[in-house]
Every structure is written in structure tokens, then in C-alpha cells.
Design an enzyme around this catalytic site. Structure first.
Site, PDB file in Angstrom:
ATOM      1  N   ASN A 146       0.798  -1.231   0.000  1.00 57.92           N
ATOM      2  CA  ASN A 146       0.000   0.000   0.000  1.00 57.92           C
ATOM      3  C   ASN A 146       0.829   1.279   0.000  1.00 57.92           C
ATOM      4  OD1 ASN A 146       0.807  -0.508   2.621  1.00 57.92           O
ATOM      5  ND2 ASN A 146      -1.084   0.242   3.548  1.00 57.92           N
ATOM      6  N   GLU A 457       8.285   2.698  14.089  1.00 56.67           N
ATOM      7  CA  GLU A 457       8.981   3.356  12.990  1.00 56.67           C
ATOM      8  C   GLU A 457       8.888   4.848  13.233  1.00 56.67           C
ATOM      9  OE1 GLU A 457       7.317   1.378   9.387  1.00 56.67           O
ATOM     10  OE2 GLU A 457       9.163   0.209   9.529  1.00 56.67           O
TER      11      GLU A 457
HETATM   12  N1  LIG Z   1       1.241  -1.197  10.576  1.00 56.12           N
HETATM   13  C1  LIG Z   1       1.703  -0.717   9.440  1.00 56.12           C
HETATM   14  O1  LIG Z   1       2.554   0.176   9.402  1.00 56.12           O
HETATM   15  C2  LIG Z   1       1.183  -1.258   8.120  1.00 56.12           C
HETATM   16  C3  LIG Z   1       1.444  -0.527   6.963  1.00 56.12           C
HETATM   17  C4  LIG Z   1       0.973  -1.022   5.755  1.00 56.12           C
HETATM   18  C5  LIG Z   1       0.242  -2.206   5.702  1.00 56.12           C
HETATM   19  N2  LIG Z   1      -0.007  -2.891   6.833  1.00 56.12           N
HETATM   20  C6  LIG Z   1      -0.809  -4.137   6.786  1.00 56.12           C
HETATM   21  O2  LIG Z   1      -0.431  -4.926   5.670  1.00 56.12           O
HETATM   22  C7  LIG Z   1      -1.525  -5.703   5.205  1.00 56.12           C
HETATM   23  C8  LIG Z   1      -1.662  -5.556   3.700  1.00 56.12           C
HETATM   24  O3  LIG Z   1      -0.448  -5.809   3.087  1.00 56.12           O
HETATM   25  P1  LIG Z   1      -0.118  -7.190   2.352  1.00 56.12           P
HETATM   26  O4  LIG Z   1      -1.356  -7.787   1.782  1.00 56.12           O
HETATM   27  O5  LIG Z   1       1.039  -6.911   1.452  1.00 56.12           O
HETATM   28  O6  LIG Z   1       0.375  -8.089   3.580  1.00 56.12           O
HETATM   29  P2  LIG Z   1       1.023  -9.545   3.551  1.00 56.12           P
HETATM   30  O7  LIG Z   1       1.227  -9.925   4.966  1.00 56.12           O
HETATM   31  O8  LIG Z   1       0.255 -10.439   2.680  1.00 56.12           O
HETATM   32  O9  LIG Z   1       2.433  -9.337   2.820  1.00 56.12           O
HETATM   33  C9  LIG Z   1       3.394  -8.421   3.296  1.00 56.12           C
HETATM   34  C10 LIG Z   1       4.760  -8.823   2.789  1.00 56.12           C
HETATM   35  O10 LIG Z   1       5.132 -10.065   3.359  1.00 56.12           O
HETATM   36  C11 LIG Z   1       5.589 -10.958   2.341  1.00 56.12           C
HETATM   37  N3  LIG Z   1       5.308 -12.318   2.803  1.00 56.12           N
HETATM   38  C12 LIG Z   1       4.161 -13.028   2.656  1.00 56.12           C
HETATM   39  N4  LIG Z   1       4.274 -14.225   3.279  1.00 56.12           N
HETATM   40  C13 LIG Z   1       5.517 -14.271   3.834  1.00 56.12           C
HETATM   41  C14 LIG Z   1       6.219 -15.234   4.611  1.00 56.12           C
HETATM   42  N5  LIG Z   1       5.661 -16.396   4.951  1.00 56.12           N
HETATM   43  N6  LIG Z   1       7.479 -14.955   5.022  1.00 56.12           N
HETATM   44  C15 LIG Z   1       8.044 -13.760   4.696  1.00 56.12           C
HETATM   45  N7  LIG Z   1       7.431 -12.804   3.953  1.00 56.12           N
HETATM   46  C16 LIG Z   1       6.175 -13.057   3.532  1.00 56.12           C
HETATM   47  C17 LIG Z   1       4.805 -10.512   1.117  1.00 56.12           C
HETATM   48  O11 LIG Z   1       5.400 -10.961  -0.070  1.00 56.12           O
HETATM   49  C18 LIG Z   1       4.853  -8.999   1.282  1.00 56.12           C
HETATM   50  O12 LIG Z   1       6.088  -8.472   0.856  1.00 56.12           O
HETATM   51  C19 LIG Z   1      -2.731  -5.175   5.947  1.00 56.12           C
HETATM   52  O13 LIG Z   1      -3.067  -6.048   6.991  1.00 56.12           O
HETATM   53  C20 LIG Z   1      -2.239  -3.845   6.504  1.00 56.12           C
HETATM   54  O14 LIG Z   1      -2.933  -3.393   7.634  1.00 56.12           O
HETATM   55  C21 LIG Z   1       0.462  -2.452   8.044  1.00 56.12           C
HETATM   56  O1  LIG Z   2      -0.637   1.704   5.943  1.00 54.54           O
HETATM   57  C1  LIG Z   2      -0.288   2.175   7.005  1.00 54.54           C
HETATM   58  C2  LIG Z   2       0.413   3.463   7.265  1.00 54.54           C
HETATM   59  C3  LIG Z   2       1.786   3.477   6.725  1.00 54.54           C
HETATM   60  C4  LIG Z   2       2.221   4.228   5.729  1.00 54.54           C
HETATM   61  N1  LIG Z   2       3.529   3.942   5.551  1.00 54.54           N
HETATM   62  C5  LIG Z   2       3.871   3.018   6.412  1.00 54.54           C
HETATM   63  N2  LIG Z   2       2.795   2.767   7.154  1.00 54.54           N
END
Ligand SMILES: NC(=O)c1ccc[n+]([C@@H]2O[C@H](COP(=O)([O-])OP(=O)(O)OC[C@H]3O[C@@H](n4cnc5c(N)ncnc54)[C@H](O)[C@@H]3O)[C@@H](O)[C@H]2O)c1
Ligand SMILES: O=CCc1c[nH]cn1
Length: 483
Positions: A146, A457
Site C-alpha cells: 500500500n 517506525e
Molecule cells: N502497521 C503498518 O505500518 C502497516 C502498513 C501497511 C500495511 N499494513 C498491513 O499490511 C496488510 C496488507 O499488506 P499485504 O497484503 O502486502 O500483507 P502480507 O502480509 O500479505 O504481505 C506483506 C509482505 O510479506 C511478504 N510475505 C508473505 N508471506 C511471507 C512469509 N511467509 N514470510 C516472509 N514474507 C512473507 C509478502 O510478499 C509482502 O512483501 C494489511 O493487513 C495492513 O494493515 C500495516
Molecule cells: O498503511 C499504514 C500506514 C503506513 C504508511 N507507511 C507506512 N505505514
């Protein structure tokens, strides 16, 4: 879309081929090979070699290079934002804001690099001790789709400022913009290999987490993946930072400035097509102003311009991919079945421009009549869907706001300053907003409570997550042996 499942979990040398779809058009624009175990090892080894040079540099020297990288990002802002929009689908207007917080993050940690130090402690008899803040080594960053460029910047800037190297893996859905960051660090003068990018999905991520020369893993993504990463890292006793998902509450008291509260609710739900971890998707509105607030929020939501995110006045582009779009629409169907009322949006959208007909667009949705037990209120949807709930008292809303396993963010709108601080003190969330939502100044720490993760972060505290403390004890007298 991708050729193999993200969660296949094969721990062996494999080469997957990913098809890179662009959300704007729903078309493949490129294919790429994933890094297998061998490529991951090469990336880690080259980062390790670069680390030997980088760790010897003074804070001032590291600072100068980070400032130069920040300058280049600023100079190339429009180009990077365009790539990010093509990568992710968010409006170019928003992408530029992401690039701004990226170079600001580099500038912020450049400012701290030279002042990282330990302390000097006097001991009896003229002896003394001192501490040194030292880097960890090769750190791994794994990002979500995202905020691809911003996540890579938020992880690499403090890591590099502390003297570490980083190997970064972006999401396979958004592999492109992080490469620009690697190019920029190199141009700014970091040793070759200090910031390396590997491509791939779950398998590549696993190779990184279990590599013996990796000192730390910083992960941004979903809770289920975060748990797997923690488990893998625990085998090598590697520290982890987990930035995970959320289902954050936004509490609107009847004494608020209602126009600001409506603006806040829009900011809390519809940035980046609602695909934002800290979104305030459970909007609790005090009953006295429920109708007025709802009417205004619906009116403003209907005005959001959806379409080609590369156009200047677009404010909502396509979702990341077709399966995610179906997933989000599925939540809306389920909400209707559970008794929520669709007050606007929630439909597939085909923009007028024929070239966009296969893109992954939907209309932003406001759901009314929501209740705490509904799926749309309990689960992270990660799309443009706001759930409105009503409440009567402060004590009641606090109880309900905290009744979740997530704890990333929370917000409160009120003109009563005492109530505002009293409420945020009780909210179980790592980031709380008073009379605003979803602003992320890099000077402030960002991260979650409960299952939204741990570690932070941004802000000064993140230095502690990318460094370790060495204690040195100096004897000025003779050794007093007990033997
Ligand atoms: N807290 C934050 O700062 C923050 C910021 C952005 C997104 N998010 C969260 O991320 C999620 C959406 O992102 P997404 O769909 O890319 O998440 P995801 O967990 O599916 O994937 C995130 C990353 O992990 C990698 N990955 C997947 N399985 C793995 C494994 N077994 N071992 C190591 N790496 C692996 C993916 O390829 C990707 O690069 C939402 O739940 C969102 O809330 C959190
Ligand atoms: O998606 C969550 C907020 C954010 C933006 N950059 C890193 N985290």
C-alpha cells in the site's frame, strides 16, 4: 495476480515468475523472476561487505550521504510519484505526499546520525564505564503493497543512519518503486550493496528471515504473515519489528466541530482507496449528532472523484488487484446480510474512459446501522468502506472501541480538551489522534499495541530498534580477585 500462491511456503530453491498487473488498466505490463535462495544469499553477502565499510563511517559522514539521497528524492519527486501510482493505483496527488514523507524521513535520521552516542558512568576508585550504540549488521525489510516507496524509506533511513545495511523485499504486487530508492542511495554515495532489493513473495521472504547473516527483520504487512515472520526469526533469535494491520476506532463526540469531524472521517477511511493499516474504520458517533454527521459524510463521499489516478483531480484510483477488489466487495455483501445499510457506494465502478474498463475500481462505501458484532466492524477490510456506529456515553464507547485484538490507531473528535486527553489515555492503540486523523509526521513514532505489532517506525525511539548497546567497563586500579 501472480503465478503461484503467496502463501505456498516452499523452503527450497525455487524461481517463481510473477506477472505484474497494473491496477489502473488491469493489464500485465511486465514479468519478473523472484529471487530464490541463491539470489537472497548473494544480496545478503553483498550487504555484509558494504556494512563493513559503512559501519566505520562517522555519523556525520552517514548523515551527509542520507541528506544527498533526500535531496535526490525531492528532485525526482514527480517521477517517483508517477511510478508509485502506476505501481499501486493510488492518486498521484497522494503519491506525492508519500514521497514527501519519504525524503523527510531520510532528512530526519540524517539529523540524528551524528548525535547517536552512549553515556559515560563514573565508578568507585576512578574506574569508569561507558556505552557505545552500535549497528546490528544486515537488516531485512519486508514491505506491504500500500505504501511501497514510503515503507522502504521508513525502514531504510533509520537502519542506514545507525550504520546498518539493509536487504529489502517489496510486495510482489508493487515491485517497481523500491528499485528507484536503491538507485538513489547508490547515486548519493552509499557503498554498493548497502541497500539491496530482492523480488518475490512468501518464499523469498522466508529465505531472508532465516538467513544466518541477517541480524534483524522489520516487517510491514498482515497479522497472519507477521506471526510467521516472528516464528521464523525466533529460530535465529533475531529481533523483529512488526507493523501489522488494524481496525481502528474513530470517536466523534457531539460537542465536536462537525465539519472537521467529517473531514477527519474521510481522511480516516478513504486515503489510498482505504488500503491503509491505521484507518479509523469503526466510526463511533454520539447519538445526538448521528443523523447530521452521517448525512454530511455521505454527501462528501459521493463527491470523491474516482478514475485515472494519474489525473491531477482524481482522489480515488483502483484497488490493488482483482482478487482484493472481490474480497472488499464480499465484505459489503456480508454486511448487508448481517443488517448493515449501504448509505452510498460499495459497487464496482467502470470509469467513463474506455482504457480504464479493466481496472479494479469501486465506489467508496458508507455503511450505516452497524453493530459491534458484524463482520464489517470486526475484521480489517483494507478497502474504502466506513462503518458508522452510534453510542451514548464516554464509558460505553471506550469499552467498545477497545474491544478488539488490534491496537494500531484511534481518534477522537471533541472540543472538550479534558475529555480528549482522558479518552486517549484509555484507548489501547499505539497512535492516537485528537481532532485529526491519518497524519504521520516522521518526527513521531508510529506503531501498534496488541496484535497490531510492536517496535516503532519514525521518531527518535526507532534508533533503539536498529542498534544495540555495548557496555565497556574500565578498571583504573588493580584487580581485586576473590581467589
Ligand atoms: N502497521 C503498518 O505500518 C502497516 C502498513 C501497511 C500495511 N499494513 C498491513 O499490511 C496488510 C496488507 O499488506 P499485504 O497484503 O502486502 O500483507 P502480507 O502480509 O500479505 O504481505 C506483506 C509482505 O510479506 C511478504 N510475505 C508473505 N508471506 C511471507 C512469509 N511467509 N514470510 C516472509 N514474507 C512473507 C509478502 O510478499 C509482502 O512483501 C494489511 O493487513 C495492513 O494493515 C500495516
Ligand atoms: O498503511 C499504514 C500506514 C503506513 C504508511 N507507511 C507506512 N505505514
Amino acid at each position: 495476480m501472480q503465478s503461484l500462491s503467496e502463501t505456498d511456503g516452499l523452503i527450497m530453491f525455487i524461481l517463481e515468475i510473477y506477472l505484474l498487473f497494473i491496477p489502473i488498466l488491469g493489464r500485465v505490463i511486465a514479468t519478473f523472476l523472484c529471487s530464490g535462495e541463491k539470489e537472497v544469499d548473494l544480496a545478503v553477502q553483498s550487504a555484509k561487505a558494504a556494512f563493513k565499510i559503512w559501519r566505520k563511517k562517522s555519523g556525520m559522514e552517514r548523515s551527509r550521504i542520507l541528506l544527498e539521497a533526500a535531496r535526490i528524492i525531492r528532485e525526482r519527486k514527480d517521477e517517483i510519484a508517477t511510478v508509485e501510482t502506476i505501481n499501486n493505483g493510488k492518486s498521484v496527488f497522494e503519491a506525492r505526499l508519500d514521497i514527501d514523507t519519504s525524503w523527510q524521513c531520510l532528512e530526519y535520521y540524517a539529523g540524528l546520525a551524528a548525535s547517536m552516542g552512549g553515556e559515560h558512568v563514573q565508578l568507585p576508585g576512578g574506574s569508569f564505564g561507558y556505552t557505545r550504540r552500535e549497528p546490528l549488521g544486515v537488516c531485512v525489510g519486508i514491505g506491504a503493497w500500500n505504501y511501497p516507496f514510503q515503507i522502504a524509506s521508513w525502514k531504510s533511513a533509520p537502519a542506514l543512519a545507525c550504520g546498518n545495511a539493509m536487504v529489502f523485499k517489496p510486495s510482489p504486487f508493487t515491485p517497481v518503486s523500491t528499485l528507484l530508492l536503491a538507485e538513489i542511495y547508490t547515486e548519493a554515495g552509499v557503498p554498493p550493496g548497502l541497500f539491496n532489493v530482492v523480488q518475490g513473495g512468501a518464499a523469498t521472504g522466508q529465505f531472508l528471515c532465516q538467513h544466518r547473516d541477517v541480524a534483524k527483520v522489520s516487517f510491514t504487512g498482515s497479522v497472519p504473515t507477521g506471526k510467521k515472520i516472528m516464528e521464523l526469526a525466533s529460530k535465529g533469535v533475531k529481533p523483529v519489528t512488526l507493523e501489522l494491520g488494524g481496525k481502528s476506532p474513530l470517536i466523534i463526540f457531539s460537542d465536536c466541530d462537525i465539519e472537521n469531524a467529517v473531514r477527519g472521517a474521510m481522511m480516516a477511511n478513504f486515503l489510498t482507496q482505504g488500503e491503509v493499516c491505521c484507518n479509523g474504520t469503526r466510526v463511533f458517533v454520539q447519538r445526538e449528532i448521528l443523523d447530521k454527521f452521517t448525512e454530511e459524510v455521505v454527501k462528501q463521499t459521493k463527491k470523491i472523484k474516482i478514475g485515472d489516478p494519474l489525473e491531477e483531480d482524481t482522489r480515488m484510483g483502483p484497488l490493488i488487484n482483482r482478487s482484493h477488489l472481490q474480497h472488499v466487495l464480499g465484505f459489503i455483501e456480508q454486511a448487508k446480510n448481517e443488517g448493515a445499510k449501504v448509505l452510498c457506494g460499495g459497487d464496482l465502478c467502470v470509469p467513463e474512459d474506455p482504457k480504464l474498463k479493466d481496472g479494479y475500481y469501486m465506489t467508496p462505501c458508507v455503511l450505516g446501522n452497524c453493530k459491534d458484532g458484524m463482520t464489517c466492524v470486526k475484521e480489517e477490510i483494507f478497502g474504502p468502506v466506513m462503518s458508522i456506529l452510534s453510542f451514548d456515553t464516554e464509558a460505553e464507547v471506550l469499552e467498545r472501541a477497545n474491544d478488539t485484538n488490534f491496537g494500531l490507531a484511534a481518534g477522537v473528535f471533541t472540543r472538550d480538551i479534558q475529555r480528549a486527553h482522558r479518552v486517549v489515555a484509555e484507548l489501547q492503540a499505539g497512535v492516537c489522534y485528537i481532532n485529526n486523523y491519518n497524519v504521520s509526521p516522521v518526527e513521531l513514532p508510529f506503531g501498534g499495541y496488541k496484535m497490531s505489532g510492536f517496535g516503532r517506525e519514525n521518531g527518535r525511539v526507532t534508533i533503539e530498534y536498529y542498534s544495540q548497546l555495548k557496555t565497556i567497563c574500565v578498571e583504573m586500579g588493580d584487580v581485586e580477585s576473590v581467589f
